[in-house]
Design a protein around this motif. Structure first.
Motif, PDB file in Angstrom:
ATOM      1  N   MET A 108       6.525 -43.558  76.933  1.00  0.00           N
ATOM      2  CA  MET A 108       7.110 -44.266  78.310  1.00  0.00           C
ATOM      3  C   MET A 108       8.634 -43.876  78.304  1.00  0.00           C
ATOM      4  SD  MET A 108       5.947 -46.344  75.735  1.00  0.00           S
ATOM      5  CE  MET A 108       5.099 -47.679  75.933  1.00  0.00           C
ATOM      6  N   VAL A 109       9.461 -43.827  77.086  1.00  0.00           N
ATOM      7  CA  VAL A 109      10.654 -43.691  76.743  1.00  0.00           C
ATOM      8  C   VAL A 109      10.949 -41.942  77.301  1.00  0.00           C
ATOM      9  CG1 VAL A 109      12.731 -43.262  75.404  1.00  0.00           C
ATOM     10  CG2 VAL A 109      11.164 -45.320  75.262  1.00  0.00           C
ATOM     11  N   LYS A 110      10.047 -41.284  77.126  1.00  0.00           N
ATOM     12  CA  LYS A 110      10.176 -39.688  77.192  1.00  0.00           C
ATOM     13  C   LYS A 110      10.069 -39.604  78.940  1.00  0.00           C
ATOM     14  CE  LYS A 110       8.452 -37.622  73.031  1.00  0.00           C
ATOM     15  NZ  LYS A 110       7.245 -36.686  72.628  1.00  0.00           N
ATOM     16  N   SER A 111       9.011 -40.282  79.372  1.00  0.00           N
ATOM     17  CA  SER A 111       8.846 -40.393  80.726  1.00  0.00           C
ATOM     18  C   SER A 111      10.115 -40.625  81.518  1.00  0.00           C
ATOM     19  CB  SER A 111       7.433 -41.151  81.308  1.00  0.00           C
ATOM     20  OG  SER A 111       6.386 -40.435  80.787  1.00  0.00           O
ATOM     21  N   LEU A 112      10.546 -41.810  81.291  1.00  0.00           N
ATOM     22  CA  LEU A 112      11.721 -42.409  81.593  1.00  0.00           C
ATOM     23  C   LEU A 112      13.060 -41.491  81.762  1.00  0.00           C
ATOM     24  CD1 LEU A 112      12.350 -45.039  83.006  1.00  0.00           C
ATOM     25  CD2 LEU A 112      13.016 -46.026  81.030  1.00  0.00           C
ATOM     26  N   ARG A 113      12.985 -40.631  80.467  1.00  0.00           N
ATOM     27  CA  ARG A 113      14.034 -39.878  80.085  1.00  0.00           C
ATOM     28  C   ARG A 113      13.995 -38.688  80.925  1.00  0.00           C
ATOM     29  NH1 ARG A 113      13.856 -39.923  75.364  1.00  0.00           N
ATOM     30  NH2 ARG A 113      12.693 -37.598  74.998  1.00  0.00           N
ATOM     31  N   THR A 114      12.651 -37.992  81.074  1.00  0.00           N
ATOM     32  CA  THR A 114      12.525 -36.747  81.409  1.00  0.00           C
ATOM     33  C   THR A 114      11.765 -36.747  82.823  1.00  0.00           C
ATOM     34  OG1 THR A 114      10.250 -36.733  80.848  1.00  0.00           O
ATOM     35  CG2 THR A 114      12.089 -35.942  79.130  1.00  0.00           C
ATOM     36  N   GLY A 115      11.239 -37.767  83.211  1.00  0.00           N
ATOM     37  CA  GLY A 115      10.562 -37.795  84.404  1.00  0.00           C
ATOM     38  C   GLY A 115       9.279 -37.362  84.566  1.00  0.00           C
ATOM     39  N   LYS A 116       8.971 -36.904  83.257  1.00  0.00           N
ATOM     40  CA  LYS A 116       7.491 -36.080  83.125  1.00  0.00           C
ATOM     41  C   LYS A 116       6.309 -37.177  82.879  1.00  0.00           C
ATOM     42  CE  LYS A 116       9.474 -31.734  81.741  1.00  0.00           C
ATOM     43  NZ  LYS A 116       9.303 -30.645  80.472  1.00  0.00           N
ATOM     44  N   THR A 117       5.291 -36.766  83.090  1.00  0.00           N
ATOM     45  CA  THR A 117       3.954 -37.637  82.909  1.00  0.00           C
ATOM     46  C   THR A 117       3.655 -37.186  81.643  1.00  0.00           C
ATOM     47  OG1 THR A 117       3.541 -37.655  85.029  1.00  0.00           O
ATOM     48  CG2 THR A 117       1.555 -38.067  83.658  1.00  0.00           C
ATOM     49  N   ILE A 118       3.357 -38.009  80.606  1.00  0.00           N
ATOM     50  CA  ILE A 118       3.159 -37.955  79.266  1.00  0.00           C
ATOM     51  C   ILE A 118       1.412 -38.573  79.104  1.00  0.00           C
ATOM     52  CG2 ILE A 118       3.375 -38.193  76.850  1.00  0.00           C
ATOM     53  CD1 ILE A 118       5.558 -36.788  78.441  1.00  0.00           C
ATOM     54  N   THR A 119       0.485 -37.702  78.666  1.00  0.00           N
ATOM     55  CA  THR A 119      -0.841 -38.224  78.599  1.00  0.00           C
ATOM     56  C   THR A 119      -1.491 -38.041  77.330  1.00  0.00           C
ATOM     57  OG1 THR A 119      -1.639 -36.089  79.400  1.00  0.00           O
ATOM     58  CG2 THR A 119      -1.268 -37.625  80.978  1.00  0.00           C
ATOM     59  N   ASN A 120      -2.357 -39.077  76.927  1.00  0.00           N
ATOM     60  CA  ASN A 120      -3.280 -39.186  75.687  1.00  0.00           C
ATOM     61  C   ASN A 120      -2.558 -38.765  74.637  1.00  0.00           C
ATOM     62  OD1 ASN A 120      -5.421 -39.122  77.630  1.00  0.00           O
ATOM     63  ND2 ASN A 120      -5.462 -37.038  77.931  1.00  0.00           N
ATOM     64  N   VAL A 121      -1.564 -39.756  74.389  1.00  0.00           N
ATOM     65  CA  VAL A 121      -0.922 -39.719  73.037  1.00  0.00           C
ATOM     66  C   VAL A 121      -1.393 -41.061  72.273  1.00  0.00           C
ATOM     67  CG1 VAL A 121       1.386 -40.015  71.778  1.00  0.00           C
ATOM     68  CG2 VAL A 121       1.193 -39.020  74.153  1.00  0.00           C
ATOM     69  N   ILE A 122      -2.011 -40.690  71.083  1.00  0.00           N
ATOM     70  CA  ILE A 122      -2.399 -41.528  69.980  1.00  0.00           C
ATOM     71  C   ILE A 122      -1.715 -42.224  69.227  1.00  0.00           C
ATOM     72  CG2 ILE A 122      -4.362 -41.938  68.557  1.00  0.00           C
ATOM     73  CD1 ILE A 122      -5.470 -41.038  71.127  1.00  0.00           C
ATOM     74  N   LEU A 123      -1.408 -43.484  69.409  1.00  0.00           N
ATOM     75  CA  LEU A 123      -0.493 -44.345  68.567  1.00  0.00           C
ATOM     76  C   LEU A 123      -1.327 -45.558  67.738  1.00  0.00           C
ATOM     77  CD1 LEU A 123       2.333 -44.458  70.949  1.00  0.00           C
ATOM     78  CD2 LEU A 123       2.228 -42.796  69.004  1.00  0.00           C
ATOM     79  N   GLY A 124      -0.714 -45.906  66.638  1.00  0.00           N
ATOM     80  CA  GLY A 124      -1.032 -47.428  66.219  1.00  0.00           C
ATOM     81  C   GLY A 124      -0.006 -48.387  66.533  1.00  0.00           C
ATOM     82  N   VAL A 125      -0.420 -49.373  67.262  1.00  0.00           N
ATOM     83  CA  VAL A 125       0.681 -50.342  67.358  1.00  0.00           C
ATOM     84  C   VAL A 125       0.214 -51.557  66.581  1.00  0.00           C
ATOM     85  CG1 VAL A 125       1.717 -51.738  69.163  1.00  0.00           C
ATOM     86  CG2 VAL A 125       1.099 -49.227  69.742  1.00  0.00           C
ATOM     87  N   TYR A 126       1.169 -52.092  65.914  1.00  0.00           N
ATOM     88  CA  TYR A 126       0.969 -53.267  65.122  1.00  0.00           C
ATOM     89  C   TYR A 126       0.859 -54.598  66.071  1.00  0.00           C
ATOM     90  CZ  TYR A 126       0.713 -56.324  61.232  1.00  0.00           C
ATOM     91  OH  TYR A 126       0.461 -57.142  59.994  1.00  0.00           O
TER      92      TYR A 126
END
Length: 625
Positions: free
Chosen positions: A118-136
């Motif tokens: 979401m930070v990358k999308s906000l900074r670049t305006g690009k759509t970022i898809t299917n990033v696998i993350l582990g959130v505590y």
């Protein structure tokens, strides 16, 4: 104001009405404008319905949804997002994406806020898809695995996003399944690679798709070389148990692939390409089917290496053949000495038929009473204590015949030291016993004879001297005669004669005879008539030497006396003044005196051993003579 107007047919039309008061020529008027807002009303209704649907979707979807403004503040989040993140909607809405979130990547490494989609999308305006993350998830105190996508939203004419739309797909269970699958595959791979059984997988075309290390060890063909090839292409040679060729098309894998039936425990030998020898294997081939299909898409085959087992069987067969063909009694008995096996020779020796049940007998039953007691009281206890016992016993057959044997009993023990079973071998010594009796008789004769009888090895070292020989040479019955050689029993002249004449001629011709002498204890010589015999092996080499010496002292005395008498008579005869001759009964002239030689002029050599007419007879008196 908004109001409705009616048409002639009674249909209501929504209008937007505006009215204004004005004066004209002293009179007041109201001017009204009505705008048909039917389409707007339809659009408003559709928008409300759309918002309602969106709200329902937003609230009920299993995916977490978050809206983030240009500052990074969360402006909206659904219940699924709250549940995934382990926080209430209020807690989420009071958060900022630049605050510290405990997030890791698939490798377990912590990632920074700048790497958030979401930070990358906000900074670049690009759509970022299917990033696998582990959130505590702090509520659950564990990581939730998420598939995160983020999309920037723009206002018309603006280049910087005013909002980012984020979806959070919970894939924790999927990840667990992947980990479980990976663990399972790793376990399978470990098992596959470390199995002692050879394993291969073959596809529907007969091509090898996988082979483990054990399969390579059995065949001598690497898995890399085998992969993608058929057994026929690899030219793997195999034979049946009888040694005949095992064609490829009839082997378990090919039959299972062709017929769809399991082939179990087929024994065959495969030529190991590296070792250049056959390895025996027990092969099982199992066809695998896809749902709804009757033709296998794969065959799974295992090959158990039984080479050592087969070699042991062969050795056992050889041993059994030896045991069955030996002329000796061979038998096995359990820990209680009950017979469990007797070979062919043993059955013949005991009079038990080849089909007779020997398990009803104990070891002792094969012996006469005295031998059974010896085996029971000496043989078995010593075999148990020391592992083996040997001694002379006898075998008793069913008809009472006794066969003398040299018997060995072995005890075979379990790892804990207890008796597993007994084995025994008994060698028929009947002929040896006969030979011993004959030897005893011969020895008695040799010991009783007044002649010296001796035996020496091939190097003339004494190994036997009878009693008469010991008396003649002054050797006690207890004295060790192996320290002497044949020449040591003779005076020097006789020893020289034996060494230089006797032994060489005996070795060459087998026997030598002559007169020699023994050396008596007092140093005097005993004249003897000696015979030396050389006894040879089949290859002609000397095995041992024997000698017989007869004391000829009395004969020598008699010969001396006769010689002396002859000398005396010769002196008397030669002293006569007349010619004198002696003729034996055959007419041979055996003695003439000196006077006769003088009278006739013939020498004694010319006159002796002549028959009539003699040379000194005159013709005139020949008839009268």
């Amino acid at each position: 104001i908004e109001a409705c107007t009616l048409t002639k047919d009674g249909k209501k039309i929504p209008n937007y009405i505006s009215a204004a008061l004005f004066s004209e020529e002293g009179r007041q008027y109201i001017a009204g404008i009505g705008i048909d807002i039917s389409e707007r009303k339809k659009a408003e209704k559709a928008l409300v319905e759309s918002e309602e649907k969106f709200r329902n979707l937003f609230e009920t979807t299993v995916q977490g949804i978050i809206y983030i403004d240009a500052k990074g503040d969360v402006v909206s989040a659904n219940a699924a997002a709250a549940e995934i993140l382990g926080a209430s909607e209020k807690e989420i809405l009071s958060n900022n994406i630049y605050n510290h979130w405990n997030v890791i990547d698939e490798n377990g490494s912590e990632i920074t806020n700048e790497e958030f989609p979401m930070v990358k999308s906000l900074r670049t305006g690009k759509t970022i898809t299917n990033v696998i993350l582990g959130v505590y998830n702090y509520k659950e105190e564990r990581y939730r695995w998420l598939n995160v996508s983020s999309s920037a939203r723009f206002r018309a004419g603006e280049k910087k996003p005013f909002q980012v739309y984020v979806t959070l797909e919970d894939i924790t269970e999927q990840k667990k399944a992947e980990h479980a699958l990976r663990d399972s595959e790793e376990k399978y791979r470990t098992m596959f690679d470390t199995m002692t059984q050879g394993v291969i997988y073959v596809n529907e075309k007969g091509q090898i798709t996988s082979a483990n290390d054990a399969a390579e060890k059995i065949s001598g063909i690497s898995s890399a070389e085998a992969k993608g090839k058929t057994i026929a292409e690899l030219n793997v040679k195999a034979v049946h148990e009888d040694g005949s060729d095992f064609p490829v098309e009839t082997r378990p894998v090919q039959v299972a692939l062709r017929t769809g039936t399991q082939i179990k425990n087929k024994v065959m030998a495969i030529l190991n390409r590296k070792e250049k020898r056959y390895r025996w294997v027990k092969v099982t081939a199992i066809p695998k089917f896809r749902a709804g299909e009757d033709k296998p898409f794969q065959v799974y085959a295992t090959a158990e290496d039984i080479t050592e087992e087969k070699e042991a069987e062969r050795e056992q067969a050889k041993l059994s053949a030896v045991v069955e063909t030996t002329p000796d009694f061979a038998g096995l008995a359990d820990e209680n000495a009950r017979a469990i096996y007797v070979n062919k020779a043993g059955r013949k020796m005991t009079g038990i038929s080849e089909t007779g049940d020997i398990t009803k007998y104990k070891i002792f039953d094969f012996h006469p009473r005295w031998a059974a007691e010896k085996v029971q009281k000496e043989g078995i206890p010593e075999a148990i204590e020391k592992g083996s016992w040997s001694g002379e016993t006898a075998i008793l057959d069913r008809e009472g015949k006794i066969t003398p044997v040299l018997q060995v009993i072995l005890s075979h023990k379990n790892p804990d030291g207890s008796i597993a079973y007994f084995s025994t071998i008994a060698h028929d010594i009947s002929e040896r016993k006969k030979a011993e009796k004959a030897q005893a008789r011969l020895t008695a004769i040799l010991e009783a004879t007044p002649d010296l009888v001796g035996i020496a090895d091939e190097n003339a070292n004494a190994i036997y001297l009878n009693e008469a020989g010991r008396q003649m040479t002054g050797k006690s019955l207890e004295e060790d005669i192996t320290k002497y050689k044949i020449p040591d029993f003779h005076p020097k002249w006789a020893a020289k004669k034996v060494v230089e004449e006797g032994l060489p001629e005996a070795i060459k011709k087998g026997i030598w005879k002559d007169e020699t002498a023994l050396l008596a204890p007092d140093g005097k010589e005993i004249p003897v008539s000696q015979v030396i015999i050389a006894h040879k092996r089949e290859d002609g080499s000397i095995e041992y030497l024997s000698t017989i010496m007869r004391d000829i002292s009395e004969r020598k005395k008699a010969e001396k006396s006769i010689e002396e008498e002859r000398a005396f008579a010769s002196t008397l005869i030669n002293g006569l003044r007349e010619g004198f001759a002696v003729i034996d009964k055959d007419g041979t002239q055996i003695l003439v005196n000196d006077e006769l030689t003088k009278m006739t002029g013939f020498s004694k050599k010319e006159l002796l051993n002549q028959k009539p007419p003699f040379k000194y007879w005159a013709k005139e008196g020949m008839a009268q003579m």
